[in-house]
Design an enzyme around this catalytic site. Structure first.
Site, mmCIF file in Angstrom:
data_model
loop_
_atom_site.group_PDB
_atom_site.id
_atom_site.type_symbol
_atom_site.label_atom_id
_atom_site.label_comp_id
_atom_site.label_asym_id
_atom_site.label_seq_id
_atom_site.Cartn_x
_atom_site.Cartn_y
_atom_site.Cartn_z
ATOM 1 N N TYR A 143 0.915 -1.229 -0.066
ATOM 2 C CA TYR A 143 -0.038 -0.068 0.026
ATOM 3 C C TYR A 143 0.997 1.460 -0.047
ATOM 4 O O TYR A 143 0.647 2.628 -0.268
ATOM 5 C CB TYR A 143 -0.984 0.078 0.999
ATOM 6 C CG TYR A 143 -2.018 -1.055 1.167
ATOM 7 C CD1 TYR A 143 -1.983 -1.855 0.102
ATOM 8 C CD2 TYR A 143 -2.998 -1.108 2.034
ATOM 9 C CE1 TYR A 143 -3.329 -3.016 -0.058
ATOM 10 C CE2 TYR A 143 -3.942 -1.981 2.093
ATOM 11 C CZ TYR A 143 -3.953 -3.030 0.938
ATOM 12 O OH TYR A 143 -5.088 -3.805 1.104
ATOM 13 N N LYS A 194 3.370 -15.424 1.939
ATOM 14 C CA LYS A 194 3.438 -16.156 0.416
ATOM 15 C C LYS A 194 4.770 -16.272 -0.102
ATOM 16 O O LYS A 194 5.150 -16.132 -1.086
ATOM 17 C CB LYS A 194 2.628 -15.132 -0.766
ATOM 18 C CG LYS A 194 2.194 -15.900 -1.992
ATOM 19 C CD LYS A 194 1.307 -16.830 -1.896
ATOM 20 C CE LYS A 194 0.688 -17.531 -3.289
ATOM 21 N NZ LYS A 194 0.179 -18.868 -3.226
ATOM 22 N N ASP A 226 -3.097 -18.195 0.733
ATOM 23 C CA ASP A 226 -4.157 -18.786 0.113
ATOM 24 C C ASP A 226 -4.682 -19.925 1.077
ATOM 25 O O ASP A 226 -5.871 -20.265 1.378
ATOM 26 C CB ASP A 226 -3.836 -19.465 -1.364
ATOM 27 C CG ASP A 226 -2.314 -20.251 -1.466
ATOM 28 O OD1 ASP A 226 -1.649 -19.958 -0.366
ATOM 29 O OD2 ASP A 226 -2.183 -20.687 -2.436
ATOM 30 N N ASP A 250 -5.367 -7.150 5.340
ATOM 31 C CA ASP A 250 -6.632 -6.246 4.924
ATOM 32 C C ASP A 250 -7.752 -7.299 4.884
ATOM 33 O O ASP A 250 -9.059 -7.253 5.221
ATOM 34 C CB ASP A 250 -6.291 -5.315 3.964
ATOM 35 C CG ASP A 250 -7.343 -4.559 3.407
ATOM 36 O OD1 ASP A 250 -8.413 -4.225 4.231
ATOM 37 O OD2 ASP A 250 -7.296 -3.583 2.610
ATOM 38 N N ASP A 254 -11.070 -9.071 7.595
ATOM 39 C CA ASP A 254 -12.474 -8.954 7.155
ATOM 40 C C ASP A 254 -13.161 -10.254 7.051
ATOM 41 O O ASP A 254 -14.131 -10.584 7.641
ATOM 42 C CB ASP A 254 -12.623 -8.085 5.637
ATOM 43 C CG ASP A 254 -12.672 -6.601 5.951
ATOM 44 O OD1 ASP A 254 -12.376 -6.061 7.004
ATOM 45 O OD2 ASP A 254 -13.162 -6.067 5.273
#
Ligand code: NAD
Length: 359
Positions: A143, A194, A226, A250, A254
């Protein structure tokens, strides 16, 4: 001896002032019970700050926040300010607060309360007993990485670029928050990355392993993002504390939050190295129900409990608040967002009354 804490209150917009007033009543009550003296100072942020000063984060607000032991924020935003230019939007005030206080760690618990288990979209046996804390890196990673933008290549084709990068110190400081958070919970930490594809992730993993030597009491494990997403909805009970980078956090925070099914119940904390932490509900300012005494103040109240636990090290007082919330739910009181058959529908201030009585 009475302990002294200075708290900046940022009620913000929409339902913010309503839910904040309940949290303040709860804090005053708990203060008397546990000999904690809270000094409250209120400041403007978001739409209400725009109306009063023309800016979503007046310099005086940031100064007041810096000058306190912790910040309790409600929510910002509303239809009224949606068409303003970006630098004058309420959300810009929130981002300014996060960067102004250098809040690099975001802690979001996802706890299934037995009383609200049917609010989850997952099966009871899958979510019963879920108690997860997601620790997300908040000020680095893709980001913020450079270069970023849409560029034209030598062949004249357009190419969009973002950069996922972490320095050693950025990883170590979020790692330390995560290990220390796990120490306050059940001492299991899962780092999500990852590393099979991304060098930055392999580096992240190497640093987490190096740090773990300093925290021999915490059991560290690793998952690819994943697989972590899959495991969160398949068997969420395997997780205790999760630590991950900005982008993965992020998304995963959620997903974890939605295991609980009730947005009006979820608190969060954003922490920095030396500045005060900011504690706020996960939900927004709910302009559709603002001023109607319909809001659920429990996420705000649970955010205040997190503040006691993480900024003031007052775990006993925090637990006392959390248990009072459970008691009120056990007594059958519900605001509209968590209402179900056979329960007693109450408004924001009325659930505050029974909560204060339960304390
Ligand atoms: P929202 O979370 O405000 O509302 C979503 C839905 O959930 C609405 O139907 C609302 O009534 C309900 N809801 C939310 N909190 C509730 C509570 N405590 N009790 C009962 N019901 C509750 O999200 P939104 O509608 O997408 O956004 C509204 C405004 O809030 C926007 O301006 C947005 O930018 C802002 N927002 C602010 C924050 C923040 O302050 N951190 C976060 C998200 C959204």
């Amino acid at each position: 001896m009475t302990k002294q804490y200075r708290i900046t209150l940022l009620p913000g917009d929409g339902i913010g002032p309503e839910i904040m007033s309940v949290a303040v009543r709860v804090l005053k009550t708990i203060g008397e019970k546990f000999a904690l003296n809270f000094e409250f100072q209120e400041a403007l942020i978001g739409g209400s700050a725009i109306d009063a000063t023309g800016e979503p984060l007046p310099a005086a607000t940031l100064e007041t926040c810096k000058n306190s032991d912790a910040v309790l924020l409600a929510a910002i935003g509303g239809y009224k300010w949606d068409s303003l230019p970006r630098h004058l939007r309420p959300e810009t005030g929130l981002l300014g607060l996060r960067s102004g206080l250098q809040l690099f760690a975001n802690l979001r618990p996802a706890t299934i309360l037995p009383q609200l288990i049917d609010a989850s979209t997952l099966k009871r046996e899958v979510v019963e007993g879920v108690d997860i804390m997601v620790v997300r890196e908040l000020t680095g990673g893709i980001y913020f990485g450079q270069p970023r933008g849409v560029f034209t290549t030598e062949t004249g084709e357009k190419r969009g670029v973002n950069t996922m990068a972490y320095t050693e110190s950025e990883i170590d400081r979020i790692g330390r928050v995560a290990f220390e958070t796990a120490q306050k919970r059940s001492k299991r930490l899962c780092s999500v990355d990852k590393a099979n594809v991304l060098e930055v992730s392999q580096f992240w993993r190497d640093r987490m392993i190096a740090l773990s030597a300093e925290y021999p009491d915490v059991e560290l494990s690793h998952l690819y993002v994943d697989n972590a997403a899959m495991q969160l909805v398949r068997a969420p009970k395997q997780f205790d504390t999760i630590v991950t980078s900005n982008l993965f956090g992020d998304i995963l925070s959620d997903a974890a939050a939605m295991l609980t099914g009730s947005i009006g119940m979820l608190p969060s904390a954003s922490l920095g190295a030396s500045n005060p932490g900011v504690y706020e509900p996960v939900h927004g300012s709910a302009p559709d129900i603002a001023g109607q005494d319909k809001a659920n103040p429990l996420a705000q109240v649970l955010s205040a409990a997190m503040m006691l636990r993480y900024s003031f090290d007052q775990a006993e007082a925090a637990t006392h608040i959390e248990q009072a919330v459970l008691k009120v739910l056990d007594q059958g009181y519900r605001t509209g967002d968590i209402m179900s058959e056979g329960k007693t529908l109450v408004g924001c201030q009325a659930i505050g009354d029974v909560l204060v009585a339960a304390l």
